[in-house]
Design a protein around this motif. Structure first.
Motif, short mmCIF file in Angstrom:
data_model
loop_
_atom_site.label_atom_id
_atom_site.label_comp_id
_atom_site.label_asym_id
_atom_site.label_seq_id
_atom_site.Cartn_x
_atom_site.Cartn_y
_atom_site.Cartn_z
N CYS A 192 0.94 -1.33 0.07
CA CYS A 192 0.00 -0.10 0.24
C CYS A 192 0.66 1.24 -0.05
N THR A 193 0.57 2.22 -0.85
CA THR A 193 1.32 3.35 -0.98
C THR A 193 0.38 4.53 -0.79
N PRO A 194 0.57 5.50 0.04
CA PRO A 194 -0.63 6.78 0.16
C PRO A 194 -0.82 7.36 -1.39
N ARG A 243 -3.91 16.65 -14.08
CA ARG A 243 -3.31 15.28 -13.69
C ARG A 243 -4.23 14.21 -14.18
N HIS A 244 -5.44 14.15 -13.87
CA HIS A 244 -6.57 13.27 -14.54
C HIS A 244 -6.33 12.03 -14.01
N GLY A 245 -6.15 11.83 -12.76
CA GLY A 245 -6.02 10.48 -12.40
C GLY A 245 -5.45 10.75 -11.04
N LEU A 246 -4.76 9.51 -10.45
CA LEU A 246 -4.20 9.21 -9.15
C LEU A 246 -2.84 9.79 -8.84
N THR A 247 -2.67 10.51 -7.95
CA THR A 247 -1.49 10.78 -7.50
C THR A 247 -0.95 10.06 -6.36
N VAL A 248 0.11 9.41 -6.51
CA VAL A 248 0.77 8.30 -5.48
C VAL A 248 1.81 8.90 -4.92
N PHE A 249 1.95 9.16 -3.46
CA PHE A 249 2.92 9.69 -2.83
C PHE A 249 4.00 8.56 -2.25
N HIS A 250 5.10 8.33 -3.15
CA HIS A 250 6.10 7.31 -2.61
C HIS A 250 7.33 8.15 -2.05
N PRO A 251 7.94 7.50 -1.15
CA PRO A 251 8.94 8.01 -0.33
C PRO A 251 9.89 8.80 -1.21
N GLU A 252 10.24 8.31 -2.27
CA GLU A 252 11.27 8.96 -3.20
C GLU A 252 10.61 10.13 -4.07
N GLY A 253 9.23 10.36 -4.26
CA GLY A 253 8.59 11.27 -4.79
C GLY A 253 7.18 10.99 -5.40
N VAL A 254 6.63 11.82 -5.90
CA VAL A 254 5.23 11.86 -6.26
C VAL A 254 5.15 11.20 -7.69
#
Length: 357
Positions: free
Chosen positions: A69-71, A80-91
């Motif tokens: 699971c990733t926030p 952006r038209h979609g999902l923004t995923v907040f990885h530790p290394e960046g978006v």
């Protein structure tokens, strides 16, 4: 033809979170993978969003939350038209061509999620914001259907702040509806918080139980007769399935009977007269259009035993998609198998978004 990217939302901050997990997993197993790349988006019961990349089999029991699971969040930013995923290394931004919100009840079926997707510009499977909100509130639904000339059960509205005048409320209900009655939160789906009241004391207890879920409650007359349903699929010219019949073992078709225990007997087609079935299908289509529904809905009816009168109970804009749910069963019996149904629903969403755009 290139595959489309389909976001499937499951879970949700709702009293129906658990059944949404089961419905969501069922949808995910049946998405035609030759046509769609799937992005799984899980929402916890306390409202946290995640991009989930684990096994589908871990979704139904809730163990999906433990790993993979990733926030993440769907952004209203149309760029952006979609999902923004907040990885530790960046978006990371994942563009979504459409989203299927397999979310039952509040914060998913009530127009809130549909409004977010409308802001984002992402086609949403199912009804839009207006129809979702109108169909979620049982008193609004009843008012609109009555205006359209569609018969339903007799009902009364009770607000939580009126309980100081309970004796007056009870007298009105007994006079206008008689006992027994069903007491339901106005804005909760799938039989959550519903009770059957047979006298003054049980009415008070039923109202208090319903007010846990909503500040507005609807009280309906109890109808002796057949419980039947049909599935509607389409936008401006919807298709209506055969009619199915429900025979619950319990006093009424409650949450457990719908989604958990599987003891309710289902008959497809329903054991009713052909002319009554025809009237039900015609009325379901009329209601679907009157409420400005789109994509799909399950419409529930009673057929009163004494005179065989058809009474619309309620529409469901995101009906259950579990293995024992009526909507996919009715559609399959009507010649639309599950994978084809999902494909059709996505195409309907994109068709409607294109027309609105």
């Amino acid at each position: 033809m290139s595959r489309l990217c389909l976001g499937v939302l499951f879970g949700g901050a709702s009293s129906e979170h658990e059944v949404s997990l089961v419905s969501g997993a069922s949808v995910l197993r049946n998405v035609p993978r030759d046509r769609y790349d799937v992005v799984m988006i899980g929402i916890t019961k306390d409202g946290r969003w995640y991009h989930y990349t684990g096994e589908i089999d871990r979704i139904p029991d809730g163990s999906w939350e433990k790993e993979h699971c990733t926030p993440a969040a769907i952004t209203p930013d149309r760029g952006r038209h979609g999902l923004t995923v907040f990885h530790p290394e960046g978006v990371e931004n994942i563009r979504l061509d459409a989203v299927f919100p397999v979310l039952h009840g509040k914060n998913g079926e009530d127009g809130t999620m549909q409004g977010l997707l409308e802001l984002s510009g992402i086609p949403c499977v199912g009804c839009g914001t207006l129809a979702s909100a109108a169909c979620m509130d049982k008193t609004v639904t009843r008012t609109l259907l009555e205006q359209a000339g569609i018969a339903g059960v007799r009902w009364e509205k009770v607000m939580c702040y009126e309980m100081d005048s309970f004796d007056e409320i009870e007298a009105r209900i007994e006079k206008n509806l008689g006992y027994p009655v069903f007491v339901k939160p106005a804005n909760a789906g799938s039989s959550v918080g519903i009770s059957k009241a047979r006298d003054k004391d049980s009415l008070k207890a039923a109202l208090e139980k319903a007010f846990v879920h909503d500040r507005k409650v609807i009280v309906e007359e109890a109808v002796v007769g057949d419980e039947v349903e049909c599935a509607v699929l389409g936008n401006d010219d919807p298709f209506v399935s055969v009619v199915g019949e429900i025979v619950p073992e319990a006093d009424f078709y409650d949450y457990d009977a719908k989604y958990k225990d599987g003891t309710t007997a289902l008959y497809i087609p329903a054991r009713i007269e052909p002319e009554v079935a025809q009237e039900i299908r015609r009325t379901a289509r009329q209601a679907f259009l009157a409420l400005h529904c789109a994509g799909f809905a399950r419409v529930d009816f009673f057929v009163r035993k004494s005179d065989r009168k058809v009474l619309l109970n309620e529409p469901n804009t995101i009906p259950g998609f579990t293995d024992i749910s009526m909507y996919p069963k009715l559609m399959e019996h009507s010649g639309v198998p599950y994978p084809q149904l999902i494909d059709k629903l996505v195409q309907l969403a994109m068709e409607r978004a294109g027309a609105n755009g």
